[in-house]
Design a protein around this motif. Structure first.
Motif, mmCIF file in Angstrom:
data_model
loop_
_atom_site.group_PDB
_atom_site.id
_atom_site.type_symbol
_atom_site.label_atom_id
_atom_site.label_comp_id
_atom_site.label_asym_id
_atom_site.label_seq_id
_atom_site.Cartn_x
_atom_site.Cartn_y
_atom_site.Cartn_z
ATOM 1 N N UNK A 237 0.845 -1.196 0.000
ATOM 2 C CA UNK A 237 0.000 0.000 0.000
ATOM 3 C C UNK A 237 0.878 1.243 0.000
ATOM 4 N N UNK A 238 0.362 2.318 -0.564
ATOM 5 C CA UNK A 238 1.068 3.592 -0.438
ATOM 6 C C UNK A 238 1.024 4.007 1.031
ATOM 7 N N UNK B 239 10.383 -0.430 -5.033
ATOM 8 C CA UNK B 239 10.869 -1.660 -5.664
ATOM 9 C C UNK B 239 12.222 -2.067 -5.094
ATOM 10 N N UNK B 240 13.084 -1.099 -4.800
ATOM 11 C CA UNK B 240 14.370 -1.412 -4.169
ATOM 12 C C UNK B 240 14.157 -2.110 -2.833
ATOM 13 N N UNK B 241 13.224 -1.594 -2.036
ATOM 14 C CA UNK B 241 12.919 -2.228 -0.747
ATOM 15 C C UNK B 241 12.365 -3.638 -0.953
ATOM 16 N N UNK B 242 11.476 -3.774 -1.911
ATOM 17 C CA UNK B 242 10.924 -5.106 -2.207
ATOM 18 C C UNK B 242 12.031 -6.067 -2.604
ATOM 19 N N UNK B 243 12.953 -5.613 -3.435
ATOM 20 C CA UNK B 243 14.051 -6.479 -3.871
ATOM 21 C C UNK B 243 14.883 -6.947 -2.677
ATOM 22 N N UNK B 244 15.133 -6.042 -1.745
ATOM 23 C CA UNK B 244 15.908 -6.397 -0.552
ATOM 24 C C UNK B 244 15.143 -7.396 0.313
ATOM 25 N N UNK B 245 13.889 -7.076 0.615
ATOM 26 C CA UNK B 245 13.118 -7.906 1.541
ATOM 27 C C UNK B 245 12.638 -9.212 0.913
ATOM 28 N N UNK C 101 8.784 1.561 4.615
ATOM 29 C CA UNK C 101 8.274 2.652 3.790
ATOM 30 C C UNK C 101 7.744 3.778 4.678
ATOM 31 N N UNK C 102 7.028 3.404 5.719
ATOM 32 C CA UNK C 102 6.450 4.393 6.632
ATOM 33 C C UNK C 102 7.547 5.152 7.366
ATOM 34 N N UNK C 103 8.511 4.440 7.936
ATOM 35 C CA UNK C 103 9.569 5.067 8.732
ATOM 36 C C UNK C 103 10.474 5.956 7.887
ATOM 37 N N UNK C 104 10.803 5.491 6.685
ATOM 38 C CA UNK C 104 11.738 6.215 5.819
ATOM 39 C C UNK C 104 11.039 7.141 4.830
ATOM 40 N N UNK C 105 9.684 7.168 4.875
ATOM 41 C CA UNK C 105 8.889 7.999 3.960
ATOM 42 C C UNK C 105 9.220 7.677 2.501
ATOM 43 N N UNK C 106 9.240 6.399 2.183
ATOM 44 C CA UNK C 106 9.541 5.933 0.826
ATOM 45 C C UNK C 106 8.250 5.952 0.021
ATOM 46 N N UNK C 107 8.231 6.741 -1.063
ATOM 47 C CA UNK C 107 7.003 6.861 -1.836
ATOM 48 C C UNK C 107 7.186 6.546 -3.321
ATOM 49 N N UNK C 108 8.336 6.835 -3.889
ATOM 50 C CA UNK C 108 8.532 6.607 -5.320
ATOM 51 C C UNK C 108 8.553 5.132 -5.664
ATOM 52 N N UNK D 208 8.289 -4.410 4.932
ATOM 53 C CA UNK D 208 8.400 -3.441 3.840
ATOM 54 C C UNK D 208 7.529 -2.225 4.146
ATOM 55 N N UNK D 209 6.271 -2.463 4.540
ATOM 56 C CA UNK D 209 5.355 -1.355 4.825
ATOM 57 C C UNK D 209 5.887 -0.484 5.959
ATOM 58 N N UNK D 210 6.417 -1.111 6.999
ATOM 59 C CA UNK D 210 6.947 -0.343 8.125
ATOM 60 C C UNK D 210 8.182 0.456 7.707
#
Length: 195
Positions: free
Chosen positions: A10-11, A71-77, A59-66, A55-57
């Motif tokens: 989710x965004x 996708x970089x986070x998804x690739x890592x996790x 994105x939330x903590x680091x304010x990752x939106x693009x 991943x969601x946490x």
């Protein structure tokens, strides 16, 4: 296990609205996937829900939106997700007393070099393979990622309800824990051919 895609997360704004109900659900799920092995080690078996939550946490903590950064986070996790006939886990060395933290962590130097961590399926040991880069000769991380590659017969045994245990034999740390029925059910689902 199928990797997570952009469509699976989710965004930040939507996640923020869903978080009050989704976070407690995943925390409850993790309780059924967590195993204590001795006094300071816990192992949490990962699946798509636990990894999506991380991943969601993040994105939330680091304010990752693009989308590229997501996708970089998804690739890592996605690296934490098990492959077919495999189980994947996060191993945590948990020390609440800061005065002994370094001493306890130092006692685990080398735990990730092999021959220390086993998943036993019907008493047959499966050696854990650790992700590299989490320790060196003088220090060790409190968080490790470990995989257990099962044979098709071992995976079938877990799905059929065989006894499963976790064992750690490293330095002076020798502990073994039988997995309860709730954890074994979770692992059986992870090992389903269509997982």
């Amino acid at each position: 296990m199928k990797p997570l895609t952009l469509a699976d997360v989710r965004d930040i704004a939507t996640y923020e609205l869903e978080r009050p109900t989704s976070r407690p659900r995943v925390i409850a799920l993790k309780r059924h996937r967590r195993v204590g092995v001795g006094p300071v080690v816990s192992v949490v078996f990962e699946n798509r829900d636990t990894v999506r939550f991380q991943v969601q946490e993040m994105m939330r903590a680091e304010r990752i939106v693009g989308p590229e950064r997501v996708q970089e986070e998804l690739d890592i996790y996605n690296e934490l997700l098990p492959h077919q006939n495999e189980l994947s886990a996060t191993l945590l060395i948990e020390v609440s007393d800061r005065s002994v933290l370094k001493q306890v962590l130092d006692s685990f130097i080398g735990v990730d070099r092999g021959g220390t961590t086993y998943l036993e399926v019907d008493r047959e040991p499966v050696e854990g393979e650790y992700e590299g880069g989490r320790s060196n000769e003088v220090q060790v991380s409190a968080v490790h990622y470990v995989r257990f590659a099962l044979t098709p017969a071992q995976a079938q045994a877990v799905r059929s309800g065989a006894p499963v245990a976790l064992r750690i034999d490293h330095g002076g740390y020798h502990h073994r824990t039988e997995l309860g029925a709730d954890v074994r059910e979770q692992l059986a689902a992870d090992l389903a051919p269509d997982a």
